[in-house]
Scaffold this motif. Structure first.
Motif, mmCIF file in Angstrom:
data_model
loop_
_atom_site.group_PDB
_atom_site.id
_atom_site.type_symbol
_atom_site.label_atom_id
_atom_site.label_comp_id
_atom_site.label_asym_id
_atom_site.label_seq_id
_atom_site.Cartn_x
_atom_site.Cartn_y
_atom_site.Cartn_z
ATOM 1 N N ILE B 100 0.839 -1.206 0.000
ATOM 2 C CA ILE B 100 0.000 0.000 0.000
ATOM 3 C C ILE B 100 0.876 1.259 0.000
ATOM 4 C CG2 ILE B 100 -1.657 1.337 1.383
ATOM 5 C CD1 ILE B 100 -2.861 -1.388 2.288
ATOM 6 N N GLU B 101 1.886 1.228 0.859
ATOM 7 C CA GLU B 101 2.794 2.377 0.932
ATOM 8 C C GLU B 101 3.504 2.611 -0.409
ATOM 9 O OE1 GLU B 101 6.701 3.337 3.556
ATOM 10 O OE2 GLU B 101 5.217 1.987 4.459
ATOM 11 N N ARG B 102 3.947 1.507 -1.001
ATOM 12 C CA ARG B 102 4.653 1.619 -2.283
ATOM 13 C C ARG B 102 3.735 2.158 -3.369
ATOM 14 N NH1 ARG B 102 9.368 -0.997 -3.819
ATOM 15 N NH2 ARG B 102 9.998 -0.227 -5.866
ATOM 16 N N ALA B 103 2.484 1.714 -3.361
ATOM 17 C CA ALA B 103 1.536 2.220 -4.361
ATOM 18 C C ALA B 103 1.377 3.732 -4.226
ATOM 19 C CB ALA B 103 0.188 1.516 -4.224
ATOM 20 N N TRP B 104 1.261 4.204 -2.969
ATOM 21 C CA TRP B 104 1.213 5.656 -2.759
ATOM 22 C C TRP B 104 2.446 6.340 -3.326
ATOM 23 C CZ3 TRP B 104 -2.844 8.344 -2.048
ATOM 24 C CH2 TRP B 104 -3.895 7.950 -1.205
ATOM 25 N N GLN B 105 3.619 5.775 -3.005
ATOM 26 C CA GLN B 105 4.869 6.392 -3.491
ATOM 27 C C GLN B 105 4.893 6.469 -5.016
ATOM 28 O OE1 GLN B 105 7.973 3.969 -1.860
ATOM 29 N NE2 GLN B 105 7.614 4.661 0.246
ATOM 30 N N ILE B 106 4.450 5.377 -5.643
ATOM 31 C CA ILE B 106 4.460 5.350 -7.115
ATOM 32 C C ILE B 106 3.471 6.369 -7.669
ATOM 33 C CG2 ILE B 106 3.788 3.933 -9.101
ATOM 34 C CD1 ILE B 106 5.191 1.588 -7.626
ATOM 35 N N LEU B 107 2.278 6.390 -7.109
ATOM 36 C CA LEU B 107 1.287 7.362 -7.604
ATOM 37 C C LEU B 107 1.798 8.794 -7.453
ATOM 38 C CD1 LEU B 107 -2.016 5.716 -6.345
ATOM 39 C CD2 LEU B 107 -1.227 5.898 -8.704
ATOM 40 N N ASP B 108 2.534 9.032 -6.387
ATOM 41 C CA ASP B 108 3.080 10.377 -6.190
ATOM 42 C C ASP B 108 4.134 10.737 -7.236
ATOM 43 O OD1 ASP B 108 1.458 11.027 -4.102
ATOM 44 O OD2 ASP B 108 2.887 10.433 -2.542
ATOM 45 N N LYS B 109 4.695 9.732 -7.862
ATOM 46 C CA LYS B 109 5.683 10.003 -8.918
ATOM 47 C C LYS B 109 5.012 10.265 -10.270
ATOM 48 C CE LYS B 109 8.973 6.701 -6.926
ATOM 49 N NZ LYS B 109 10.013 7.471 -6.259
#
Lengths: 488, 488
Positions: B100-109
């Motif tokens: 979940i955290e990684r998905a947030w990080q990716i979306l923020d990119k």
């Protein structure tokens, strides 16, 4: 003696494939690079420019401007990406039940339910069959999954056909002018000749068969073997929707002249006027009684356009009819060299050709999202068209379909002179000035081709609706100042 | 007079682009079509053939044979496909917290968090930076996201480089023999000349710089401008892993001879022997002190291989170093014509180059999945190699890496005669007989190239481990009967 020993670097622009050098792609050309630089400047120093954001109206990329994806489609994709979810009861709290059911159906069509495996080179057979059923329902004529080639968007499909058809610069492809620069770029990359036919701006970008004939004869008299006719319907960048009678004449023309009909039908869902409807060229050909034996015809479709606008998913297909089995085998071989298109894109292509039906749990919300997007696009198209037409020296045909307006700029001589002095085309000069004054990115008409001596810009209708009034007023303000500066 | 009026169909095989006709792609060639037909027969009539399933050992497609995707990667993809999930508390019951955290990080990119938008033509900048960080961590040398071009698998990247470098049949590309047929196909499609260099089967498919020099000189003496050297490491179809000293000599060779080094490094995670390690060619070049100014070098990577084996996702990248800004601009332009690679594939490429780290919630389960796959592949490679070597008239080098064995068939003269009578190459004859007797699909060595008069097959090591004993016994039984039938 080695090259390096002679002091020349191994690769210079002068030693690249000249076909690559010749190719141009305005939609992502100089003006976009300039816009990206301004955007970086804006990030570093927000007050440095007379606007606070860059508005990318250069490319048909709806979700980049805030359009939301269709929920049902994304639910299904999300489940297919992580099929372990389907066995868990908690999943029902997060996904609609028909999306869950659809994901199961799709997985059952995939050998071994392996969404991470290369598929058949044409795409997963069950998904192709579903797309064919969608085409048959749309057209009222039979379609076969064996004729579907799933591709990473429409662009690779167009390249594939150009690669097959073009042998040398003596092979020509009839293309509309203005055209979507994928065609000119692809023809250049494969070393063929673009044979232009001009759309008639006066009659709403009419496509006249007399013009096709004239250009065909002229190309033939120069020793060009014309192999195919490209038609973009609804038109890009011109937005017209062809009338059925007109389409019939075009099909007859291809049949009589022995041309492959390459039908770019990626905007088939984007129609904004009551009195026009989309008819596929295959439907028209079948209506005329032509079968698979009479006419080679390729229809291109993409998940990037329509109301779905899923550009980043790179899904699409071509429906290939009217070729001999031997030629089909060669198309298959070229598809095989890249193994297959991405499976998520394949799934999405099957979804857009077979969306939720009345009675399905998601049907109402799906229709609401769909109609909300399409009716908003229609309003935006109208508002922008009226705004363009209200300005001094701009005339603009209606966008009956697609995602663009292609207003004509009747520029003062002084502005043309200023462009010449800057060493650039007048419409490119205008677009650059527009960008620098307002942050609005449009593509100069010269990137699409236009009648010599006329100037245009292509502007998408895609900014979100609440931004349209501000865009119009920024545009007006710029244009009036521009005219004041250059009025003869 | 029109073509159609003259009675000729608009398109026949004889009027297609001859480069397309010349191109061959054995991995999905005749033997695979034959296998697909047998599979259909088997579905209709399960008892009609002497086996109950077709085993596709023709292609490096792990998930088609039952390999499961890495859970963490699929969790992240699933979340990025349907970002609305990220706001819901129920999501924590279904997904690991670091996914979940990684998905947030990716979306923020991703600009606007729009996974459905076309990205930058090279791919999303933040993901490219993450890949570059992964490369830097792997090599111990700087890497830049600006040098990364994300692509739909490695194949389109290879095509792109061939398209740029090849001007005519007078331009040559040095390729190993045996080679992966993407290279021969791509060179044929772009109209260049494949300049072969032979790997030495006696020394475990050794790559000798003397051989490179010899072939380069010979090509030059024929007026061929050799533009690039293709090296596949770990080797496909040959499975060898190059020694560091050998790689240094190859880099020096390219530098001295002014060649672009095209490094196919898609099997960088697939190493099965203790005494070998993967070193990227860029690391080797930097170790030798060569900078961006010294050597044009392209490294290809794909999400289809490694322990992930995500072929259907079509993700990959090329890292492009050592070209002038002007040449880079041309690469960018060609990438732009297809707009961008699919965003899910882009995300996956960033994940495989930056997987979970020690301390992350998913780290242990991720490592277990990863090591389980890699150690099983190593055991399968060994079991199959030993089985091949135990058979009369077969010798087989070790698979140090990649996903294939390439055993040599020392066929009896009578078998060669039977193949000639059937109008086919001896290894193709053997592969066809093997398929018809056992359902096992392998690719004849002639599809990859081999020293004239030698015969091979390529067989993947990918069937699931529990099936390997049965495959070996089916293979043995067939081979013994074949030898009994043809022994001189």
């Amino acid at each position: 003696m080695s090259t390096a020993a002679a002091g020349t670097p191994p690769v210079t622009v002068d030693t690249l494939n000249p076909k690559v050098l010749k190719c141009e792609y305005a939609v992502r050309g100089e003006i976009v690079t300039h816009a990206q630089n301004l955007q970086q400047e804006l990030q570093k120093n927000p007050d440095s420019l007379p606007f606070d954001e860059i508005l990318y109206c250069n490319i048909g990329n709806p979700q980049s401007l805030g359009q939301q994806p269709v929920t049902y489609f994304r639910e299904v994709l999300s489940l297919c990406d992580h099929p372990a979810l389907l066995d868990k009861s908690e999943t029902h709290a997060l996904y609609s039940s028909d999306a869950i059911e659809r994901a199961w159906q799709i997985l059952d069509k995939i050998p071994g339910r392996a969404t991470g495996a290369y598929s058949h080179s044409q795409g997963i057979k069950g998904l192709r069959d579903e797309i064919a059923a969608g085409i048959a329902a749309r057209d009222g004529f039979h379609a076969s999954g064996d004729n579907i080639f799933l591709t990473d968007g429409a662009s690779p499909a167009v390249h594939m056909m150009m690669q097959l058809l073009i042998r040398s610069e003596k092979d020509g492809i009839l293309c509309p002018i203005p055209q979507y620069p994928l065609y000119s770029a692809s023809i250049a990359l494969h070393g063929g000749s673009l044979v232009p036919y001009f759309l008639d701006e006066e009659t709403g970008w009419g496509l006249e068969v007399d013009e096709l004939k004239k250009q065909l004869e002229e190309a033939r008299s120069k020793g060009i073997t014309v192999r195919a006719l490209v038609v973009i319907n609804p038109g890009n960048p011109t937005g017209q929707v062809l009338a059925e009678e007109n389409q019939k004449k075009i099909v007859e023309f291809c049949k009589n002249e022995g041309l492959v009909l390459l039908a770019d039908e990626v905007y088939q869902e984007n129609i904004y006027v009551e009195d026009k409807q989309f008819h596929s060229f295959k439907k028209i050909a079948r209506t005329l009684g032509y079968t698979d034996d009479d006419l080679p015809l390729v229809s291109f479709q993409s998940v990037s356009k329509g109301y779905y606008g899923e550009c980043g998913k790179r899904g699409g297909y071509m429906e290939v009819t009217g070729f001999s089995p031997e030629v089909r085998e060669q198309i298959y071989k070229v598809a095989s060299v890249n193994l297959c298109s991405n499976v998520s894109g394949q799934i999405l292509a099957s979804l857009v050709m077979n969306p939720p039906k009345a009675g399905d749990e998601s049907f109402e919300s799906y229709m609401e999202e769909r109609d909300g997007i399409l009716s908003s696009l229609a309003r935006r198209a109208k508002a922008l068209e009226e705004a363009f037409n209200s300005l001094e020296g701009i005339t603009c045909n209606k966008a009956e379909g697609a995602m663009y307006l292609f207003p004509r700029l009747h520029l003062p001589q002084k502005a043309i002179g200023a462009a010449q002095a800057a060493g650039t085309a007048p419409d490119a000069y205008y677009a650059k000035r527009l960008l620098e004054a307002t942050g609005i990115v449009v593509v100069p008409g010269s990137g699409f081709g236009q009648v010599p001596g006329t100037w245009h810009i292509r502007c998408t209708i895609l900014p979100q609706e609440d931004k349209i009034p501000a865009i119009i007023s920024r545009f007006k303000e710029f244009h009036e100042k521009f005219m004041d500066e250059f009025r003869d």
